[in-house]
Structure formats: C-alpha cells, structure tokens
Design a protein around this motif. Structure first.
Motif, PDB file in Angstrom:
ATOM      1  N   MET A  46      51.479  24.771  72.973  1.00 20.20           N
ATOM      2  CA  MET A  46      51.681  26.002  73.730  1.00 20.20           C
ATOM      3  C   MET A  46      51.717  25.740  75.228  1.00 20.20           C
ATOM      4  O   MET A  46      52.458  26.400  75.964  1.00 20.20           O
ATOM      5  N   SER A  47      50.928  24.795  75.702  1.00 15.52           N
ATOM      6  CA  SER A  47      50.944  24.474  77.131  1.00 15.52           C
ATOM      7  C   SER A  47      52.313  23.940  77.550  1.00 15.52           C
ATOM      8  O   SER A  47      52.766  24.179  78.681  1.00 15.52           O
ATOM      9  N   SER A  50      54.978  27.036  76.953  1.00 16.13           N
ATOM     10  CA  SER A  50      54.789  28.124  77.918  1.00 16.13           C
ATOM     11  C   SER A  50      55.480  27.837  79.242  1.00 16.13           C
ATOM     12  O   SER A  50      55.968  28.752  79.917  1.00 16.13           O
ATOM     13  N   TYR A  53      59.017  28.656  78.676  1.00 14.86           N
ATOM     14  CA  TYR A  53      59.119  30.113  78.583  1.00 14.86           C
ATOM     15  C   TYR A  53      59.108  30.730  79.984  1.00 14.86           C
ATOM     16  O   TYR A  53      59.889  31.634  80.291  1.00 14.86           O
ATOM     17  N   ASN A  54      58.226  30.243  80.849  1.00 10.21           N
ATOM     18  CA  ASN A  54      58.159  30.742  82.225  1.00 10.21           C
ATOM     19  C   ASN A  54      59.463  30.508  82.976  1.00 10.21           C
ATOM     20  O   ASN A  54      59.901  31.347  83.760  1.00 10.21           O
ATOM     21  N   THR A  89      49.539  30.398  82.081  1.00  8.71           N
ATOM     22  CA  THR A  89      50.897  30.364  82.624  1.00  8.71           C
ATOM     23  C   THR A  89      51.271  31.622  83.409  1.00  8.71           C
ATOM     24  O   THR A  89      52.302  31.639  84.084  1.00  8.71           O
TER      25      THR A  89
END
Length: 250
Positions: A46-47, A50, A53-54, A89
């Motif tokens: 996820m890190s 993300s 995604y950002n 994030t």
C-alpha cells in the motif's frame, strides 16, 4: 432473458474461476495463516501503490482538501483526525500547522507512517492510535474540526458505525472529508467484473470490497450538509475506477 440478467447469471461461474486461480490463498486462509501474513505485507504494498495513486489523482486531492482551513475552530488552528491513515499519503495536502491525529487498525503501518511524518514537517502530529474506525473511544466527543477518510470505507466492517463515530468526535459545524472507490452502476460491465473479483479481492486487499454503495450510507447519516461528486479515476485496468469524493458537515 435481457443482457443484464444474462451477465448476472454468469457471475457465479466466473467467480469460481477466479477462486480456483487463487486457491492457495483460500487454503492459507482456511488454515489461519493468510490473515497474519496479509497484515504484515499489506502496508508495504500500500505504501508503494498509494504514491502512484497520489500521482494519478493529485489534482482531485488538491481540490478536495482546498477548503480544509475554513473549518478551523475559534483558535484558528485546524484539528484533524484521519481514520485509516495508512502510510500517510494525504499529509502533503493538509495545511501548515494542522494538528493531526492518526488512526489505523493495522500497527504494521507505523513504520511507513513515521517516514511520512518526517517528510511533512509543516504539520503538527499529535499521536498514532491503533484503532478501527468503528471504535474511536480514545477520541473525546466533539473534539476535532475535521475527520478525513480516504480509501478506507471499502474495508471497514460497518460503514454506518464508522459514520456514527465520525459524528460523535466532530464538533458542531465540523466536516468529514472522504474519497472512496465504490460500486459501479449495476447495469455496467464494470459492475459485472467487480462482482466477479470481489470475493477474492477481499483477501488480497485486507477486507476491501469492490461493490459497496457507500454513498447511500453517507446520505442516510445525520449530516446537516453533504457535498458529493462522482468521478472515474484514471486507474487503468482496475475495477476500482468508480469513485465518490467530497465532504459532509455536522
């Protein structure tokens, strides 16, 4: 039989095919091994995801959080609680000197969270609470100006219970900001594929559901005002493109 009914009839078959491909995960889950493994490796992936995604939704997030400061209390300093903070994030989008309390039910996120805190010195970090969105008992009633929740309501056990807690901890006139992937229109092909992937996706995404109609819970919650809009996120080849985002005022 119309085309929608025909697609619906095919869903169980294709679900079974996906489950067969993911059989090792189902076996590990049955034996009780998958959840502990997922809790450890999920924060790492996820890190990484993300950050992408950002990048893809940078403008949407900037617009979403552009009026955060207007909800600051009488002191002029914004008190913000983030539910399911993950790796942090959202931090770059928060205004300077914002007082941030972070929560997440998975303590394995803390390592990545500490790194994000170090990279966002413009914020004042209060504390990190290991707690679910349905149980924020460590946060007093009417104590925060803003609550933020992004890509979290898809995986909580009860969206209504989370929203009840949000309303409890928000001061009157405070706001709840959200950005969530949701179920597509039920007549669409996207929804067809969401239904097929959903059972297995929940294992891969630590409980994440692809077919939640989260906007209904927001509409039924006791907010005085709801500003909600829909977008198709620029995320190619994923069933998570349909999004809702906005804010609700207590």
């Amino acid at each position: 039989m119309d085309s929608r009914s025909a697609r619906t009839a095919l869903v169980p078959f294709f679900q079974g095919c996906v489950k067969l491909l993911a059989l090792p995960i189902y076996v590990l889950s049955f034996l009780g091994y998958w959840d502990p493994v997922c809790k450890r490796i999920f924060p790492y992936f996820m890190s990484k995801l993300s950050k992408r995604y950002n990048q893809k939704l940078h403008k949407e997030k900037e617009l979403l959080f552009s009026n955060l400061e207007s909800f600051a209390g009488v002191s002029g300093q914004l008190s913000l609680l983030e539910i399911g903070t993950g790796s942090g994030t959202n931090f770059p989008f928060y205004p300077p000197c914002c007082q941030v309390t972070c929560t997440d039910p998975n303590p394995n996120f803390e390592t990545y969270l500490q790194q994000s805190m170090a990279e966002n010195r413009h914020l004042v970090f209060e504390r990190f609470l290991v707690s679910s969105g349905e149980d924020l008992h460590q946060v007093p009633d009417s104590s925060v100006d803003v609550v933020v929740c992004t890509l979290v309501l898809c995986s909580v056990h009860s969206v209504p219970a989370v929203l009840e807690e949000v309303l409890r901890v928000l001061r009157r006139g405070g706001a709840f900001y959200f950005m969530e992937h949701v179920a597509a229109d039920r007549s669409s092909w996207t929804y067809f594929w969401q239904q097929i992937y959903d059972p297995t996706w929940r294992y891969l995404g630590d409980g994440c559901s692809l077919i939640r109609e989260t906007w209904k819970d927001l509409e039924n919650a006791k907010f005085s005002e709801l500003k909600l809009r829909r977008i198709n996120a620029p995320l190619k080849w994923t069933p998570t493109r349909p999004h809702i985002l906005g804010y609700a005022v207590k």
